[in-house]
Scaffold this motif. Structure first.
Motif, PDB file in Angstrom:
ATOM      1  N   UNK A  14       0.886  20.907  -5.773  1.00  0.00           N
ATOM      2  CA  UNK A  14       0.117  21.714  -6.868  1.00  0.00           C
ATOM      3  C   UNK A  14      -1.416  21.159  -6.583  1.00  0.00           C
ATOM      4  N   UNK A  15      -2.207  21.578  -7.614  1.00  0.00           N
ATOM      5  CA  UNK A  15      -3.657  20.998  -7.715  1.00  0.00           C
ATOM      6  C   UNK A  15      -4.141  21.392  -8.968  1.00  0.00           C
ATOM      7  N   UNK A  16      -5.331  20.814  -9.001  1.00  0.00           N
ATOM      8  CA  UNK A  16      -6.206  21.011 -10.226  1.00  0.00           C
ATOM      9  C   UNK A  16      -7.898  21.282  -9.948  1.00  0.00           C
ATOM     10  N   UNK A  17      -8.055  22.350 -10.615  1.00  0.00           N
ATOM     11  CA  UNK A  17      -9.570  22.694 -10.416  1.00  0.00           C
ATOM     12  C   UNK A  17     -10.447  22.592 -11.414  1.00  0.00           C
ATOM     13  N   UNK A  18     -11.370  21.778 -11.163  1.00  0.00           N
ATOM     14  CA  UNK A  18     -12.294  21.416 -12.268  1.00  0.00           C
ATOM     15  C   UNK A  18     -13.438  22.184 -12.311  1.00  0.00           C
ATOM     16  N   UNK A  19     -13.778  23.004 -11.480  1.00  0.00           N
ATOM     17  CA  UNK A  19     -14.883  23.898 -11.609  1.00  0.00           C
ATOM     18  C   UNK A  19     -14.811  25.083 -10.518  1.00  0.00           C
ATOM     19  N   UNK A  20     -15.233  26.286 -11.143  1.00  0.00           N
ATOM     20  CA  UNK A  20     -15.154  27.377 -10.301  1.00  0.00           C
ATOM     21  C   UNK A  20     -16.530  27.634  -9.719  1.00  0.00           C
ATOM     22  N   UNK A  21     -17.421  26.826  -9.914  1.00  0.00           N
ATOM     23  CA  UNK A  21     -18.694  26.882  -9.214  1.00  0.00           C
ATOM     24  C   UNK A  21     -19.650  28.287  -9.866  1.00  0.00           C
ATOM     25  N   UNK A  22     -19.134  28.656 -10.904  1.00  0.00           N
ATOM     26  CA  UNK A  22     -19.792  29.885 -11.670  1.00  0.00           C
ATOM     27  C   UNK A  22     -19.177  31.191 -11.206  1.00  0.00           C
ATOM     28  N   UNK A  23     -18.222  31.144 -10.335  1.00  0.00           N
ATOM     29  CA  UNK A  23     -17.467  32.354  -9.671  1.00  0.00           C
ATOM     30  C   UNK A  23     -15.976  32.354 -10.258  1.00  0.00           C
ATOM     31  N   UNK A  24     -15.458  33.397 -10.440  1.00  0.00           N
ATOM     32  CA  UNK A  24     -14.097  33.455 -10.988  1.00  0.00           C
ATOM     33  C   UNK A  24     -13.012  33.037  -9.907  1.00  0.00           C
ATOM     34  N   UNK A  25     -12.013  32.153  -9.966  1.00  0.00           N
ATOM     35  CA  UNK A  25     -11.108  31.878  -8.959  1.00  0.00           C
ATOM     36  C   UNK A  25     -10.154  33.281  -8.813  1.00  0.00           C
ATOM     37  N   UNK A  26     -10.041  33.649  -7.744  1.00  0.00           N
ATOM     38  CA  UNK A  26      -9.150  34.835  -7.621  1.00  0.00           C
ATOM     39  C   UNK A  26      -7.875  34.380  -7.196  1.00  0.00           C
ATOM     40  N   UNK A  27      -7.790  33.289  -6.238  1.00  0.00           N
ATOM     41  CA  UNK A  27      -6.276  32.897  -5.872  1.00  0.00           C
ATOM     42  C   UNK A  27      -6.519  31.476  -5.812  1.00  0.00           C
ATOM     43  N   UNK A  28      -5.273  30.661  -5.873  1.00  0.00           N
ATOM     44  CA  UNK A  28      -5.446  29.298  -5.714  1.00  0.00           C
ATOM     45  C   UNK A  28      -3.956  29.110  -5.576  1.00  0.00           C
ATOM     46  N   UNK A  29      -3.677  27.872  -4.855  1.00  0.00           N
ATOM     47  CA  UNK A  29      -2.270  27.386  -4.539  1.00  0.00           C
ATOM     48  C   UNK A  29      -2.163  26.180  -3.380  1.00  0.00           C
ATOM     49  N   UNK A  44       2.177  30.578   5.257  1.00  0.00           N
ATOM     50  CA  UNK A  44       2.649  29.495   4.934  1.00  0.00           C
ATOM     51  C   UNK A  44       1.725  29.141   3.703  1.00  0.00           C
ATOM     52  N   UNK A  45       1.846  29.898   2.531  1.00  0.00           N
ATOM     53  CA  UNK A  45       1.021  29.408   1.266  1.00  0.00           C
ATOM     54  C   UNK A  45       1.516  29.880  -0.014  1.00  0.00           C
ATOM     55  N   UNK A  46       1.202  29.393  -1.035  1.00  0.00           N
ATOM     56  CA  UNK A  46       1.559  29.895  -2.450  1.00  0.00           C
ATOM     57  C   UNK A  46       0.407  30.610  -2.841  1.00  0.00           C
ATOM     58  N   UNK A  47       0.615  31.568  -3.658  1.00  0.00           N
ATOM     59  CA  UNK A  47      -0.432  32.063  -4.548  1.00  0.00           C
ATOM     60  C   UNK A  47       0.018  31.708  -6.153  1.00  0.00           C
ATOM     61  N   UNK A  48      -0.787  30.844  -6.800  1.00  0.00           N
ATOM     62  CA  UNK A  48      -0.505  30.394  -8.079  1.00  0.00           C
ATOM     63  C   UNK A  48      -1.314  30.650  -9.197  1.00  0.00           C
ATOM     64  N   UNK A  49      -1.805  31.927  -8.893  1.00  0.00           N
ATOM     65  CA  UNK A  49      -2.615  32.430 -10.135  1.00  0.00           C
ATOM     66  C   UNK A  49      -4.136  32.372  -9.798  1.00  0.00           C
ATOM     67  N   UNK A  50      -4.712  32.448 -10.931  1.00  0.00           N
ATOM     68  CA  UNK A  50      -6.333  32.777 -10.947  1.00  0.00           C
ATOM     69  C   UNK A  50      -6.835  31.523 -11.893  1.00  0.00           C
ATOM     70  N   UNK A  51      -8.233  31.361 -12.173  1.00  0.00           N
ATOM     71  CA  UNK A  51      -8.714  30.697 -12.914  1.00  0.00           C
ATOM     72  C   UNK A  51      -8.714  29.099 -12.732  1.00  0.00           C
ATOM     73  N   UNK A  52      -9.133  28.051 -13.473  1.00  0.00           N
ATOM     74  CA  UNK A  52      -9.421  26.825 -13.314  1.00  0.00           C
ATOM     75  C   UNK A  52      -8.249  25.844 -13.727  1.00  0.00           C
ATOM     76  N   UNK A  53      -7.316  26.400 -14.220  1.00  0.00           N
ATOM     77  CA  UNK A  53      -6.136  25.631 -15.004  1.00  0.00           C
ATOM     78  C   UNK A  53      -5.146  24.756 -13.817  1.00  0.00           C
TER      79      UNK A  53
END
Length: 93
Positions: A14-29, A44-53
């Motif tokens: 998993x991961x933790x996103x500390x900042x979106x750089x001023x642009x909304x996160x559209x996918x993470x994983x 071979x990747x996951x898509x674990x949603x959006x945002x900086x959580x």
């Protein structure tokens, strides 16, 4: 984030996103491969949603006794950024 719950065919990361750089996160994983430097062009990747959580990812459909390379990623309208590469070896079946 570290790799955990490693068995012969799956693992967790998993991961933790500390900042979106001023642009909304559209996918993470996480993205993984048996080769170093995996990118989101792989299937071979996951898509674990959006945002900086913080997020947790399930890495599945792996082969036993194989080394995999994993990177967390986050994508916004400016492109994709990656976390540091981790690696792990699945257990023998």
């Amino acid at each position: 984030k570290s790799i955990s719950s490693i068995n012969s065919t799956s693992a967790k990361s998993g991961g933790s996103i500390s900042s979106d750089g001023g642009y909304a996160i559209t996918s993470k994983g996480v993205v993984w491969s048996t080769n170093t430097n995996p990118t989101v062009s792989l299937s071979t990747k996951t898509n674990d949603g959006t945002g900086t959580s913080t997020y947790n990812s399930s890495i599945t459909d792996l082969n036993p006794n194989t080394t995999y390379y994993v990177k967390a990623y986050a994508t916004n309208s400016q492109g994709t950024k990656y976390g540091g590469e981790l690696n792990f070896t699945t257990k023998k079946s």
